[in-house]
Design an enzyme around this catalytic site. Structure first.
Site, PDB file in Angstrom:
ATOM      1  N   ASN A  11      -7.707   2.907   0.098  1.00 28.29           N
ATOM      2  CA  ASN A  11      -6.423   2.287  -0.207  1.00 28.29           C
ATOM      3  C   ASN A  11      -6.204   1.201   0.850  1.00 28.29           C
ATOM      4  OD1 ASN A  11      -3.785   1.574  -0.592  1.00 28.29           O
ATOM      5  ND2 ASN A  11      -2.988   3.664  -0.630  1.00 28.29           N
ATOM      6  N   ARG A  62      -7.773   2.045  -4.845  1.00 28.97           N
ATOM      7  CA  ARG A  62      -6.442   1.816  -5.389  1.00 28.97           C
ATOM      8  C   ARG A  62      -6.282   0.319  -5.541  1.00 28.97           C
ATOM      9  NH1 ARG A  62      -0.860   1.230  -2.345  1.00 28.97           N
ATOM     10  NH2 ARG A  62       0.452   1.077  -4.187  1.00 28.97           N
ATOM     11  N   HIS A 116       3.474   2.487  -8.882  1.00 26.47           N
ATOM     12  CA  HIS A 116       3.406   3.927  -8.589  1.00 26.47           C
ATOM     13  C   HIS A 116       2.867   4.714  -9.786  1.00 26.47           C
ATOM     14  CE1 HIS A 116       6.931   3.623  -5.483  1.00 26.47           C
ATOM     15  NE2 HIS A 116       5.765   3.561  -4.862  1.00 26.47           N
ATOM     16  N   ARG A 131      13.691  -2.468   0.544  1.00 25.28           N
ATOM     17  CA  ARG A 131      13.887  -3.314  -0.641  1.00 25.28           C
ATOM     18  C   ARG A 131      15.236  -3.016  -1.293  1.00 25.28           C
ATOM     19  NH1 ARG A 131       8.481  -1.431  -2.841  1.00 25.28           N
ATOM     20  NH2 ARG A 131       6.950  -2.600  -1.642  1.00 25.28           N
ATOM     21  N   GLU A 137      -2.198  10.870  -5.062  1.00 20.01           N
ATOM     22  CA  GLU A 137      -2.812   9.715  -5.722  1.00 20.01           C
ATOM     23  C   GLU A 137      -4.312   9.647  -5.433  1.00 20.01           C
ATOM     24  OE1 GLU A 137       0.391   6.276  -5.430  1.00 20.01           O
ATOM     25  OE2 GLU A 137       0.648   7.778  -3.900  1.00 20.01           O
TER      26      GLU A 137
END
Ligand code: ADP
Length: 415
Positions: free
Chosen positions: A7, A100, A190, A251, A397
């Site tokens: 990742n 990823r 996601h 965010r 993940e």
């Protein structure tokens, strides 16, 4: 098969080595062998490696100039005497690499083995994810250089799970030709996390995939919510970029686009500066003025009764509730809500606050069960007479990326 999962972020590379194959997937018996992180690439980097068989941990700092050197360091360590892994002694014992990749655009809608054509498609998506895809590609190029082109590499996309969202949910109400010309639309992110927890939910509860009607909440530093109807992503809160939707660590999530012009006029900001404010200085950090870290915010609220820390938590939970209401209506009812991500998995306080306003449609919590479900535990916390099942399911993940890599090699398609 030993799969290296990478990742690669803008200044970091995270990895796991997972032993898996079709039989181990079937038995849910895949094995995590090692993991680690090289952070702050480009300056004095922090290196953390762990062997899972023995629990041994290695930490050091060293100057690491770029991603290629970082990936090289990781691979050299995996096969080294220092790591001393039982089953991996040389490069030949790493059988494939799963990456990823954040954005797959409209064409890369499931996990795929990499070849020159696929790599070009990922490069074409840079425009849609200028912060993420270039970093992911650096990981891919580095592996090609280190192993040679013969190594099998798969890409697993954050956007892929959401490719089933219908057009009336993914289109923005702006002139249609802008979608045609530039592919401006909701993609969602996601996806690997939402897909993994939905898979776990149906496996634990022994429900057929088509019968899964769920809301999944990924609440970490980045936050998103996904409506899963008949086992497929039906809507999600992140949009063309990960900025839209829920309140996140830094965010803003949803806001009125007219604020952009207003800020450029009032404060003299450039467009790039406004975007940086919305991405890096907003959310929990922006409201509280203190931190983007939910754990610290809860401590501030408790210990100092800090008004803005409390407000940040309130706004965060309110936005989640609002989306749960909207998605429940959009789906025509749900069977369950699943919490995951750093906040979703660890904070019974936030789970309680999110669920508090939802008794109107039959959400009833078991307070004790909720309190006992932290720190990586998986379980149900709805009361026995709740109409909607409430679950905490830790995300994984990396495991899904390793499994998809195996499935790509064995030519089995799954989403
Ligand atoms: P990322 O999205 O970067 O992978 P994580 O999923 O690890 O991030 O989530 C990080 C968030 O989880 C941070 O806001 C952190 O404070 C929060 N978190 C972790 N543990 C707790 C806890 N016990 N209580 C509240 N928040 C927590």
């Amino acid at each position: 098969m030993n799969i290296l999962v990478l990742n690669t972020g803008s200044s970091s590379v995270k990895f796991q080595v997972i032993e898996t194959n079709l039989e181990l997937i079937e038995k849910n018996a895949d094995r995590k062998i090692a993991s680690g992180l090289i952070d702050r690439i480009g300056s004095e980097s922090i290196i953390t490696f762990r062997v899972h068989e023995t629990g041994a941990a290695f930490k050091q700092t060293a100057p690491i100039r770029d991603h290629k050197i970082a990936v090289d360091k990781i691979i050299k360590w995996i096969v080294s005497k220092e790591a001393n892994l039982n089953t991996i002694k040389s490069l030949n014992d790493i059988h494939a690499v799963g990456h990823r990749v954040v954005h797959g655009g409209e064409t890369l809608t499931s996990s795929v083995l990499l070849d020159d054509a696929v790599i070009r498609e990922i490069e074409d998506c840079i425009e849609l994810a200028p912060l993420h895809n270039p970093a992911n590609l650096k990981g891919i190029y580095a592996v090609q250089e280190i192993f040679g082109k013969g190594i099998k590499q798969a890409a697993v996309f954050d956007t892929a799970f959401h490719h089933t969202i219908p057009d009336y949910a993914y289109l923005y109400a702006i002139p249609y030709q802008l979608y045609r010309r530039y592919k401006i639309r909701r993609y969602g992110f996601h996806g690997t996390s939402h897909r993994y927890v939905a898979y776990r939910y149906r496996t634990i509860n022994q429900i057929a995939k088509e019968k899964v009607n769920l809301i999944t909440l990924h609440l970490g530093n980045g936050c998103s919510i996904c409506a899963i109807k008949n086992g497929k992503s039906f809507d999600t809160s992140m949009g063309m970029t990960p900025l839209e939707g829920l309140v996140m660590g830094t965010r803003s999530g949803d806001l009125d686009p007219a604020i952009i012009q207003f800020l450029t006029l009032k404060e003299g900001y450039s467009l790039a500066e406004v975007e940086t404010i919305f991405n890096k200085q907003s959310g929990l950090l922006g409201i509280s003025g203190l931190t983007n870290d939910m754990r610290e915010l809860i401590a501030e609220a408790d210990e100092h009764d800090d008004r803005r820390a409390k407000l940040a938590i309130e706004i965060f939970c309110y936005r989640v509730r609002k989306y749960i209401g909207a998605y429940t209506a959009a789906m025509g009812g749900i069977d369950g809500i699943v919490f995951t991500g750093g906040i979703g998995e660890n904070s019974d306080r936030i789970r309680q606050k999110v669920c508090e306003g939802l008794d109107w449609f039959g959400v009833k919590m078991d307070q004790n069960a909720n309190k006992n479900l932290n720190a990586g535990k998986e379980g149900k916390f709805s009361a026995s007479d709740s109409k909607v099942a409430l679950w905490v399911i830790p995300t994984n993940e990396e495991l899904l990326i390793a499994r998809d890599t195996v499935r790509c090699i064995e030519k089995i398609t799954k989403n």
